[in-house]
Scaffold this active site. Structure first.
Site, PDB file in Angstrom:
ATOM      1  N   GLY A 114      26.602  58.299  11.892  1.00 15.67           N
ATOM      2  CA  GLY A 114      25.641  59.306  12.160  1.00 15.67           C
ATOM      3  C   GLY A 114      24.192  58.652  12.786  1.00 15.67           C
ATOM      4  O   GLY A 114      24.080  57.666  12.786  1.00 15.67           O
ATOM      5  N   GLY A 116      21.119  57.499  12.590  1.00 12.44           N
ATOM      6  CA  GLY A 116      20.447  57.047  11.512  1.00 12.44           C
ATOM      7  C   GLY A 116      18.848  56.921  12.113  1.00 12.44           C
ATOM      8  O   GLY A 116      18.281  56.618  11.154  1.00 12.44           O
ATOM      9  N   ARG A 117      18.859  56.917  13.149  1.00 14.45           N
ATOM     10  CA  ARG A 117      17.294  56.959  13.665  1.00 14.45           C
ATOM     11  C   ARG A 117      17.137  57.573  14.952  1.00 14.45           C
ATOM     12  O   ARG A 117      16.367  57.300  15.864  1.00 14.45           O
ATOM     13  CB  ARG A 117      17.318  55.220  13.934  1.00 14.45           C
ATOM     14  CG  ARG A 117      18.035  54.616  14.956  1.00 14.45           C
ATOM     15  CD  ARG A 117      17.496  53.271  15.373  1.00 14.45           C
ATOM     16  NE  ARG A 117      18.516  52.570  15.892  1.00 14.45           N
ATOM     17  CZ  ARG A 117      18.285  51.522  16.653  1.00 14.45           C
ATOM     18  NH1 ARG A 117      17.032  51.030  16.779  1.00 14.45           N
ATOM     19  NH2 ARG A 117      19.270  50.812  17.344  1.00 14.45           N
ATOM     20  N   LYS A 137      15.071  58.543  20.022  1.00 16.60           N
ATOM     21  CA  LYS A 137      15.817  57.374  19.487  1.00 16.60           C
ATOM     22  C   LYS A 137      14.698  56.615  18.818  1.00 16.60           C
ATOM     23  O   LYS A 137      13.597  56.049  19.612  1.00 16.60           O
ATOM     24  CB  LYS A 137      16.774  56.562  20.337  1.00 16.60           C
ATOM     25  CG  LYS A 137      17.486  55.383  19.886  1.00 16.60           C
ATOM     26  CD  LYS A 137      18.294  54.850  20.834  1.00 16.60           C
ATOM     27  CE  LYS A 137      19.119  53.512  20.409  1.00 16.60           C
ATOM     28  NZ  LYS A 137      19.907  52.988  21.280  1.00 16.60           N
ATOM     29  N   ASP A 149      15.758  51.612   8.778  1.00 12.77           N
ATOM     30  CA  ASP A 149      14.376  52.293   8.589  1.00 12.77           C
ATOM     31  C   ASP A 149      14.151  53.693   9.504  1.00 12.77           C
ATOM     32  O   ASP A 149      13.074  54.153   9.592  1.00 12.77           O
ATOM     33  CB  ASP A 149      13.035  51.425   8.880  1.00 12.77           C
ATOM     34  CG  ASP A 149      13.424  50.605  10.380  1.00 12.77           C
ATOM     35  OD1 ASP A 149      14.070  51.196  10.910  1.00 12.77           O
ATOM     36  OD2 ASP A 149      12.291  49.864  10.508  1.00 12.77           O
ATOM     37  N   GLY A 150      15.335  53.816  10.318  1.00 14.95           N
ATOM     38  CA  GLY A 150      15.168  54.913  11.276  1.00 14.95           C
ATOM     39  C   GLY A 150      14.351  54.645  12.493  1.00 14.95           C
ATOM     40  O   GLY A 150      14.114  55.715  13.268  1.00 14.95           O
ATOM     41  N   ARG A 200      15.980  59.736  25.193  1.00 15.85           N
ATOM     42  CA  ARG A 200      17.201  59.555  26.069  1.00 15.85           C
ATOM     43  C   ARG A 200      17.920  60.876  26.275  1.00 15.85           C
ATOM     44  O   ARG A 200      17.773  61.728  25.814  1.00 15.85           O
ATOM     45  CB  ARG A 200      18.132  58.648  25.093  1.00 15.85           C
ATOM     46  CG  ARG A 200      19.565  58.234  25.582  1.00 15.85           C
ATOM     47  CD  ARG A 200      20.096  57.347  24.704  1.00 15.85           C
ATOM     48  NE  ARG A 200      20.608  57.836  23.560  1.00 15.85           N
ATOM     49  CZ  ARG A 200      21.350  57.105  22.625  1.00 15.85           C
ATOM     50  NH1 ARG A 200      21.633  55.789  22.900  1.00 15.85           N
ATOM     51  NH2 ARG A 200      21.952  57.415  21.504  1.00 15.85           N
ATOM     52  N   ASP A 276      32.089  54.352  18.055  1.00 14.04           N
ATOM     53  CA  ASP A 276      30.786  55.308  17.771  1.00 14.04           C
ATOM     54  C   ASP A 276      29.940  55.122  18.927  1.00 14.04           C
ATOM     55  O   ASP A 276      29.028  55.802  19.337  1.00 14.04           O
ATOM     56  CB  ASP A 276      30.011  54.836  16.317  1.00 14.04           C
ATOM     57  CG  ASP A 276      29.695  53.493  16.277  1.00 14.04           C
ATOM     58  OD1 ASP A 276      30.529  52.728  16.207  1.00 14.04           O
ATOM     59  OD2 ASP A 276      28.469  53.232  16.230  1.00 14.04           O
ATOM     60  N   ASP A 286      24.469  53.751  24.297  1.00 12.22           N
ATOM     61  CA  ASP A 286      24.076  52.650  23.109  1.00 12.22           C
ATOM     62  C   ASP A 286      23.702  51.209  23.745  1.00 12.22           C
ATOM     63  O   ASP A 286      24.704  50.446  23.337  1.00 12.22           O
ATOM     64  CB  ASP A 286      24.636  52.840  21.824  1.00 12.22           C
ATOM     65  CG  ASP A 286      24.493  54.177  20.986  1.00 12.22           C
ATOM     66  OD1 ASP A 286      23.576  54.740  21.284  1.00 12.22           O
ATOM     67  OD2 ASP A 286      24.801  53.879  20.004  1.00 12.22           O
TER      68      ASP A 286
END
Ligand code: AMP
Ligand code: MG
Length: 518
Positions: A114, A116-117, A137, A149-150, A200, A276, A286
């Site tokens: 998912g 996460g950041r 992001k 830590d995101g 993004r 992912d 990514d």
């Protein structure tokens, strides 16, 4: 490109021209958001705003992209706009969410990854009627952060900005970069680093892993909703076919096959092709430990985390169908009621990856070699050049670039010959190539122009990217970043003042490693 105008009621938001610019009213900034993903059931995401940062500062704004999205760049660059790009303010009309997804990472399955950041601010319909995600992001922790830590560090944010925009200009499907903002807060990695947030833009952020998330939970209802959402958004023509979910699978495979061929044709190595990180819309997504190859070597790996070479340059066309097989598995319950029949359909469709990829690669190689017609021995001709390049450590980009000059005039062979440790290896191959060229009526100048329009002279070479990032991180000097953006904006136009950007690294760069962009 999919046009959303033909979509059904769920997505049939027709953009009123009055909303094509950001408007300010008493309550703040209104972006023309529409959020079709946020209308899916709650188990598709977590609702939460970005976490504010201490001192946002705009580092880079993509004016052309802003305008393409119907956003006013001057408003985005205003203090209020920068607050939105930093996550300190939620624009009106935004329904910020973190998307749920799963994924195979280096072959091992994680049922829950998912965003996460990252936070999806919303979707806008761009000037061509294409729906685009706008995502932050590095915008702080979410329920999917696990131990992270995101946040994002400045270096990886700038690298993603630079490389994704370079890919776009090279004509390769990719997510794009709208803005980079520094946070005024440190992030801790191996060392303390300045933090940043990237804005993004993507056709969508739906991944193979999004389907896997629901498949792992046997949530057939969600799978069907997701597949229908993807068809409506990305592949509306599949709806009209006898088997829409089969048609969906075919189209995703086709886009991935073409994408991987394009990567190989510019020497791009994604570095972390997990499921992912495999976009259902077929975009490069990514950018972590990605890099462009210098000397041609199919085994090239740059990523420090890819110790087995799973995602090496030449493995990419093998890994993509592996990822797509995982996608097919999630679709099985939708493909047929009978599981044997569903499996047969999925395998039949998956088998089309290879011929689709091979066809895309060969037609790209023909363009790179300056061939205008199709002949029997073309694949072997291209392969033999690549073999000679590998044996002679020829620079991938410059070999093809200078081949264009050699095509116009045999006396202009010097540039390409010099790429080979033993130039005689090129000479031997060039005899066959020239015989092949002679079977076509194209004149030399036209062939050279066509080759130069497909073989870039400037790519984001790793040593140059690293220097640009170092200047920004260590000295807050963004002039090198700006200059490199200028150079990469026109990768096919040779400009003498930028000659150094075309040069491969000197000395031994075999130790070059990139680190996952966390
Ligand atoms: P990536 O390697 O960037 O594709 O990320 C893989 C997974 O790790 C995704 O679920 C990310 O959201 C998560 N992730 C990566 N970096 C961080 C971070 N600094 N904090 C929280 N989650 C992260
Ligand atoms: Mg990822």
């Amino acid at each position: 490109m999919p046009h959303i105008w033909s979509l059904g009621p769920l997505h049939g938001i027709v953009a009123d021209p009055i909303y094509w610019t950001i408007m300010t009213n008493a309550s703040g900034l209104i972006l023309p958001f529409d959020n079709s993903y946020a209308r899916l059931p709650e188990r598709f995401y977590a609702r939460l705003p970005p976490t504010p940062v201490a001192a946002p500062r705009l580092l880079k704004l993509n004016h052309a992209l802003a305008r393409q999205l119907g956003l006013d760049p001057d408003v985005l660059a205003s203090p209020e706009g920068v607050e939105i790009l930093a996550g300190n303010r939620v624009a009106e009309g935004s329904t910020p969410i973190a998307l749920a997804y799963a994924g195979h990472q280096f072959g091992g399955f994680s049922p829950q990854l998912g965003d996460g950041r990252a936070i999806l601010l919303g979707e806008v319909v761009d000037r061509d009627g294409v729906r685009r995600d706008i995502q932050l992001k590095g915008s702080g922790p979410t329920p999917f952060s696990r131990r992270g830590d995101g946040r994002a560090a400045l270096g990886p944010v700038l690298r993603e900005y630079l490389v994704s925009e370079a890919m776009f200009v090279l004509g390769i499907p990719t997510t794009r970069s709208l803005a980079a903002v520094s946070t005024g807060e440190p992030v801790w990695r191996e060392a303390e680093l300045p933090g940043a947030v990237l804005t993004r833009v993507a056709s969508s952020h739906i991944r193979v892993g999004t389907f896997q998330f629901f498949a792992a939970r046997d949530d057939l209802e969600a799978l069907r909703l997701l597949a229908d959402h993807v068809i409506d958004r990305h592949y509306p023509e599949a709806r009209a076919e006898a088997q829409p979910y089969r048609a969906l699978y075919e189209r995703v495979i086709d886009r991935q096959a073409r994408l991987i061929a394009q990567w190989l044709l510019v020497g791009f190595i994604h570095g972390v092709m997990n499921t992912d990180n495999t976009s259902i819309a077929g975009e490069t997504i990514d950018y972590g430990p990605c890099a462009f190859m210098n000397a041609y070597d199919p085994a090239t790996v740059y990523s420090s985390i890819d110790t087995q070479g799973r995602y090496a340059y030449a493995n990419q066309p093998r890994i993509a169908p592996w990822n797509l097989a995982r996608f097919g598995e999630t679709l099985l319950p939708l493909l047929a009621d009978d599981s044997e029949a569903a499996l047969a359909i999925a395998n039949e469709v998956l088998a089309t990856f290879q011929p689709r990829y091979a066809a895309a690669l060969l037609s790209g190689l023909r363009r790179k070699l300056g061939l205008f017609t199709e002949q029997e021995g073309d694949a072997a001709l291209a392969e033999d050049l690549l073999k000679a390049m590998a044996e002679n450590q020829a620079d991938f980009t410059l070999t093809f670039r200078w081949l264009g000059d050699a095509a116009a005039d045999a006396a202009a062979d010097t540039g390409v010959r010099d790429q080979f440790l033993d130039p005689a290896a090129f000479d031997a191959w060039a005899v066959r190539w020239r015989q092949r060229l002679a079977t076509e009526s194209q004149d030399g100048a036209a062939r050279r122009a066509a080759m130069h329009a497909t073989n870039p002279i400037y790519i984001p070479r790793n040593h140059l990217v690293e220097a640009v990032l170092a200047a920004a991180i260590e000295r807050e000097d963004y002039a090198p970043f700006e200059e490199m953006m200028t150079v990469l904006a026109r990768p096919f136009d040779e400009r003498p003042e930028f000659a150094s950007y075309a040069e491969p690294p000197v000395g031994d760069q075999s130790g070059y490693r990139t680190f996952c962009g966390t």
